[in-house]
Design a protein around this motif. Structure first.
Motif, PDB file in Angstrom:
ATOM      1  N   ASP A 148      46.706  43.884  51.753  1.00 12.25           N
ATOM      2  CA  ASP A 148      47.104  43.270  50.364  1.00 12.25           C
ATOM      3  C   ASP A 148      46.382  42.453  49.635  1.00 12.25           C
ATOM      4  O   ASP A 148      46.540  41.729  48.730  1.00 12.25           O
ATOM      5  CB  ASP A 148      48.464  42.517  50.693  1.00 12.25           C
ATOM      6  N   ALA A 149      44.879  42.761  50.093  1.00  9.54           N
ATOM      7  CA  ALA A 149      43.656  41.851  49.298  1.00  9.54           C
ATOM      8  C   ALA A 149      43.980  41.802  47.840  1.00  9.54           C
ATOM      9  O   ALA A 149      43.688  40.962  47.245  1.00  9.54           O
ATOM     10  CB  ALA A 149      42.486  42.202  50.011  1.00  9.54           C
ATOM     11  N   GLU A 150      43.888  43.197  47.304  1.00 10.29           N
ATOM     12  CA  GLU A 150      43.820  43.425  45.958  1.00 10.29           C
ATOM     13  C   GLU A 150      45.117  42.538  45.133  1.00 10.29           C
ATOM     14  O   GLU A 150      44.939  42.665  43.944  1.00 10.29           O
ATOM     15  CB  GLU A 150      43.725  44.760  45.832  1.00 10.29           C
ATOM     16  N   PHE A 151      46.150  42.365  45.808  1.00 10.04           N
ATOM     17  CA  PHE A 151      47.189  41.872  45.235  1.00 10.04           C
ATOM     18  C   PHE A 151      47.067  39.944  45.368  1.00 10.04           C
ATOM     19  O   PHE A 151      47.931  39.333  44.764  1.00 10.04           O
ATOM     20  CB  PHE A 151      48.458  42.326  45.578  1.00 10.04           C
ATOM     21  N   SER A 152      46.296  39.617  46.240  1.00  6.41           N
ATOM     22  CA  SER A 152      46.032  38.100  46.429  1.00  6.41           C
ATOM     23  C   SER A 152      45.301  37.448  45.217  1.00  6.41           C
ATOM     24  O   SER A 152      44.715  37.849  44.477  1.00  6.41           O
ATOM     25  CB  SER A 152      45.431  37.808  47.748  1.00  6.41           C
ATOM     26  N   ASP A 153      46.163  36.202  44.868  1.00  4.12           N
ATOM     27  CA  ASP A 153      45.531  35.279  43.828  1.00  4.12           C
ATOM     28  C   ASP A 153      44.485  34.580  44.552  1.00  4.12           C
ATOM     29  O   ASP A 153      43.875  33.822  43.573  1.00  4.12           O
ATOM     30  CB  ASP A 153      46.832  34.443  43.375  1.00  4.12           C
ATOM     31  N   GLN A 154      44.166  34.580  45.668  1.00  2.55           N
ATOM     32  CA  GLN A 154      43.055  33.849  46.240  1.00  2.55           C
ATOM     33  C   GLN A 154      41.973  34.584  46.568  1.00  2.55           C
ATOM     34  O   GLN A 154      40.817  34.147  46.979  1.00  2.55           O
ATOM     35  CB  GLN A 154      43.442  33.242  47.581  1.00  2.55           C
ATOM     36  N   LEU A 155      41.989  35.929  46.225  1.00 10.26           N
ATOM     37  CA  LEU A 155      40.944  36.915  46.512  1.00 10.26           C
ATOM     38  C   LEU A 155      40.485  37.681  45.363  1.00 10.26           C
ATOM     39  O   LEU A 155      41.591  38.057  44.424  1.00 10.26           O
ATOM     40  CB  LEU A 155      41.265  37.814  47.609  1.00 10.26           C
TER      41      LEU A 155
END
Length: 244
Positions: free
Chosen positions: A224-231
């Motif tokens: 889910d990295a592409e949906f994270s607001d931290q990444l």
């Protein structure tokens, strides 16, 4: 005659309302400031990532096909792949003392670096001049070209993952994964997909050591990295190099 004025209760209510308005204003300013900080942080991260991927794309466009290639290698959930290959470089890319030709080597890999009191996961680029490259090929020690050296330069900070996915055009014209074991002649891939996952500044500040970079629950799910607001996730799909 009664004098007009405010009662104590009216004054207290007015002060309470004023305080509430002030608190709402401060909260609004804080939200605007945080949003601005995230925006400028994102712009800086994107500029850095694009510069790195542009450099990698330029290196890949000059790549020379052959057995001296390294793609991937990581089995971690957050991929820490390695990318290494020979490439043709102009004279101005080498120092006079290292230049004996135009065939050089480049390697990209992830390494944890100690910066101040904290550990930061970085993407490094190693460049091997033509003298070192020819010597390694002459002695059959080409694998040494793609091992990290102290002089290698960190080109990105806060890199959580680096994915290297070589591809080849199939008989039907569709892209397929390039498999080294299925390529006995080492023709090499037709293109390489690079994916860079970078932690935002506020997250980097919370990852103080290697254990946190590997296992912190703040990282979330790699899928889910592409949906994270931290990444931040960036990628390129670049044709792979020279046939000569």
């Amino acid at each position: 005659m009664r004098r007009a004025g405010f009662t104590l209760v009216e004054l207290m209510v007015s002060m309470a309302l004023g305080m509430l308005v002030l608190l709402l204003g401060v909260a609004g300013l804080r939200a605007v400031g945080e949003g601005y900080g995230r925006g400028t942080d994102g712009v800086a991260s994107e500029r850095e990532a694009r510069a790195i991927l542009t450099q990698a794309a330029e290196d890949l466009s000059k790549a020379v096909r052959g057995r001296e290639m390294v793609f991937g290698g990581s089995t971690d959930a957050w991929r820490k792949d390695r990318l290494g290959f020979l490439c043709l470089q102009p004279d101005d890319a080498q120092s006079d003392s290292e230049r004996v030709g135009d065939l050089c080597a480049v390697v990209y890999y992830i390494k944890d670096l100690k910066i101040g009191r904290d550990t930061v996961r970085c993407l490094l680029r190693g460049f091997r001049g033509s003298d070192e490259t020819f010597e390694a090929l002459r002695t059959g020690n080409e694998s040494s070209l793609f091992v990290g050296e102290p002089a290698d330069e960190p080109v990105a900070f806060g890199v959580l993952a680096f994915k290297v996915e070589p591809s080849v055009r199939g008989a039907d014209g569709e892209w397929e994964d390039w498999q080294q074991t299925a390529d006995p002649d080492w023709v090499g891939p037709d293109a390489v997909r690079l994916v860079l996952v970078v932690a935002r500044r506020e997250l980097v500040a919370k990852l103080r050591d290697t254990g946190a970079w590997d296992n912190s629950p703040l990282l979330g799910d790699p899928d889910d990295a592409e949906f994270s607001d931290q990444l931040e996730t960036y990628e390129i799909f670049q044709p792979f190099g020279h046939d000569s």
